[in-house]
Structure formats: C-alpha cells, structure tokens
Design a protein around this motif. Structure first.
Motif, PDB file in Angstrom:
ATOM      1  N   GLU A  19       0.831  -1.203   0.000  1.00  0.00           N
ATOM      2  CA  GLU A  19       0.000   0.000   0.000  1.00  0.00           C
ATOM      3  C   GLU A  19       0.865   1.253   0.000  1.00  0.00           C
ATOM      4  O   GLU A  19       0.343   2.358   0.027  1.00  0.00           O
ATOM      5  CB  GLU A  19      -0.934  -0.017   1.207  1.00  0.00           C
ATOM      6  CG  GLU A  19      -1.964  -1.133   1.115  1.00  0.00           C
ATOM      7  CD  GLU A  19      -2.870  -1.237   2.330  1.00  0.00           C
ATOM      8  OE1 GLU A  19      -2.698  -0.451   3.284  1.00  0.00           O
ATOM      9  OE2 GLU A  19      -3.749  -2.113   2.317  1.00  0.00           O
ATOM     10  N   GLN A  20       2.175   1.083  -0.032  1.00  0.00           N
ATOM     11  CA  GLN A  20       3.088   2.219  -0.018  1.00  0.00           C
ATOM     12  C   GLN A  20       3.525   2.569  -1.432  1.00  0.00           C
ATOM     13  O   GLN A  20       3.245   1.840  -2.382  1.00  0.00           O
ATOM     14  CB  GLN A  20       4.312   1.882   0.835  1.00  0.00           C
ATOM     15  CG  GLN A  20       3.986   1.714   2.304  1.00  0.00           C
ATOM     16  CD  GLN A  20       5.206   1.310   3.095  1.00  0.00           C
ATOM     17  OE1 GLN A  20       5.356   0.154   3.412  1.00  0.00           O
ATOM     18  NE2 GLN A  20       6.063   2.260   3.379  1.00  0.00           N
ATOM     19  N   GLU A  38      14.306   6.711  -1.462  1.00  0.00           N
ATOM     20  CA  GLU A  38      15.551   5.961  -1.331  1.00  0.00           C
ATOM     21  C   GLU A  38      15.809   5.612   0.138  1.00  0.00           C
ATOM     22  O   GLU A  38      15.697   6.469   1.019  1.00  0.00           O
ATOM     23  CB  GLU A  38      16.720   6.794  -1.868  1.00  0.00           C
ATOM     24  CG  GLU A  38      18.036   6.062  -1.844  1.00  0.00           C
ATOM     25  CD  GLU A  38      19.165   6.881  -2.444  1.00  0.00           C
ATOM     26  OE1 GLU A  38      20.301   6.404  -2.398  1.00  0.00           O
ATOM     27  OE2 GLU A  38      18.915   7.988  -2.942  1.00  0.00           O
ATOM     28  N   GLY A  39      16.107   4.353   0.403  1.00  0.00           N
ATOM     29  CA  GLY A  39      16.436   3.883   1.744  1.00  0.00           C
ATOM     30  C   GLY A  39      15.240   3.580   2.627  1.00  0.00           C
ATOM     31  O   GLY A  39      15.423   3.156   3.769  1.00  0.00           O
ATOM     32  N   CYS A  40      14.010   3.777   2.153  1.00  0.00           N
ATOM     33  CA  CYS A  40      12.842   3.538   2.997  1.00  0.00           C
ATOM     34  C   CYS A  40      12.561   2.037   3.130  1.00  0.00           C
ATOM     35  O   CYS A  40      12.989   1.233   2.312  1.00  0.00           O
ATOM     36  CB  CYS A  40      11.616   4.260   2.451  1.00  0.00           C
ATOM     37  SG  CYS A  40      10.894   3.513   0.982  1.00  0.00           S
ATOM     38  N   LYS A  41      11.860   1.690   4.169  1.00  0.00           N
ATOM     39  CA  LYS A  41      11.421   0.313   4.377  1.00  0.00           C
ATOM     40  C   LYS A  41      10.004   0.191   3.826  1.00  0.00           C
ATOM     41  O   LYS A  41       9.159   1.039   4.071  1.00  0.00           O
ATOM     42  CB  LYS A  41      11.411  -0.048   5.870  1.00  0.00           C
ATOM     43  CG  LYS A  41      12.745   0.155   6.556  1.00  0.00           C
ATOM     44  CD  LYS A  41      13.748  -0.868   6.105  1.00  0.00           C
ATOM     45  CE  LYS A  41      15.034  -0.694   6.905  1.00  0.00           C
ATOM     46  NZ  LYS A  41      16.159  -1.303   6.307  1.00  0.00           N
ATOM     47  N   VAL A  42       9.746  -0.862   3.078  1.00  0.00           N
ATOM     48  CA  VAL A  42       8.447  -1.042   2.438  1.00  0.00           C
ATOM     49  C   VAL A  42       7.780  -2.279   3.012  1.00  0.00           C
ATOM     50  O   VAL A  42       8.349  -3.370   2.993  1.00  0.00           O
ATOM     51  CB  VAL A  42       8.604  -1.194   0.900  1.00  0.00           C
ATOM     52  CG1 VAL A  42       7.261  -1.440   0.250  1.00  0.00           C
ATOM     53  CG2 VAL A  42       9.281   0.031   0.316  1.00  0.00           C
ATOM     54  N   GLU A  43       6.571  -2.107   3.537  1.00  0.00           N
ATOM     55  CA  GLU A  43       5.818  -3.241   4.068  1.00  0.00           C
ATOM     56  C   GLU A  43       5.143  -3.972   2.906  1.00  0.00           C
ATOM     57  O   GLU A  43       4.371  -3.389   2.143  1.00  0.00           O
ATOM     58  CB  GLU A  43       4.748  -2.767   5.048  1.00  0.00           C
ATOM     59  CG  GLU A  43       3.969  -3.914   5.661  1.00  0.00           C
ATOM     60  CD  GLU A  43       2.906  -3.439   6.648  1.00  0.00           C
ATOM     61  OE1 GLU A  43       2.000  -4.244   6.930  1.00  0.00           O
ATOM     62  OE2 GLU A  43       2.971  -2.290   7.109  1.00  0.00           O
ATOM     63  N   VAL A  44       5.469  -5.243   2.770  1.00  0.00           N
ATOM     64  CA  VAL A  44       4.892  -6.069   1.717  1.00  0.00           C
ATOM     65  C   VAL A  44       3.679  -6.785   2.299  1.00  0.00           C
ATOM     66  O   VAL A  44       3.790  -7.530   3.261  1.00  0.00           O
ATOM     67  CB  VAL A  44       5.926  -7.089   1.184  1.00  0.00           C
ATOM     68  CG1 VAL A  44       5.288  -8.037   0.186  1.00  0.00           C
ATOM     69  CG2 VAL A  44       7.106  -6.357   0.567  1.00  0.00           C
ATOM     70  N   LYS A  45       2.507  -6.528   1.703  1.00  0.00           N
ATOM     71  CA  LYS A  45       1.270  -7.159   2.178  1.00  0.00           C
ATOM     72  C   LYS A  45       1.154  -8.595   1.682  1.00  0.00           C
ATOM     73  O   LYS A  45       0.673  -9.473   2.379  1.00  0.00           O
ATOM     74  CB  LYS A  45       0.053  -6.370   1.701  1.00  0.00           C
ATOM     75  CG  LYS A  45      -0.054  -4.984   2.262  1.00  0.00           C
ATOM     76  CD  LYS A  45      -0.530  -5.021   3.677  1.00  0.00           C
ATOM     77  CE  LYS A  45      -0.732  -3.604   4.186  1.00  0.00           C
ATOM     78  NZ  LYS A  45      -1.112  -3.568   5.576  1.00  0.00           N
TER      79      LYS A  45
END
Length: 84
Positions: A19-20, A38-45
């Motif tokens: 959702e990001q 850049e460098g962000c953490k992405v939550e994978v659903k």
C-alpha cells in the motif's frame, strides 16, 4: 482445433502487493513507475507467484481458445525453473 507449437521464453513472475509508494512517470521514457523514497522500508502485504513469458503466455491463451498447444522453452535448474 489446430495444433500449435509456441517457442520462446518462460519466466517466474513475482508480484509484490503493497500500500506504499507513489505512481510516477518519467517524461523522457513515457513509462509508469512505482516510486519509493531511497532507503525507505516497504511493508509487503502479499507476494503473488505466477508464470509468464511470451511462450507460456501465448500457449495458455491459445489453449483457452480451444487449440491443442505444446510449448518449447529453456528452463533453468533452479527454484524459479521448478516453479515454471
């Protein structure tokens, strides 16, 4: 019913559902991209695994149309190849 042989590529596609991110477009290439900072953490659903590639996609489509189809493609001896 025709007998058809497809020859070409077969791939293991992995679709990442999140959702990001923001949808963006680079004007020079005219393509649409999903952009992340850049460098962000992405939550994978969710992850969705499927087969793809020109050879297998064409074979699947033609079979759904009622034709007898065989596919010829080179597949690696790894986990992606086993999935395909």
């Amino acid at each position: 019913m025709k007998k058809i042989l497809t020859i070409g590529g077969a791939t293991h596609d992995i679709f990442i559902i999140t959702e990001q991110g923001e949808i963006g477009c680079e004007e020079k290439k005219g393509c649409t991209f999903l952009l992340f900072e850049e460098g962000c953490k992405v939550e994978v659903k969710q992850l969705h695994h499927a087969t793809g590639g020109g050879c297998t996609n064409a074979a699947a489509s033609l079979q759904l149309l009622g034709h007898h189809v065989s596919a010829v493609c080179k597949i690696a001896h790894d986990s992606a190849g086993e999935h395909v």
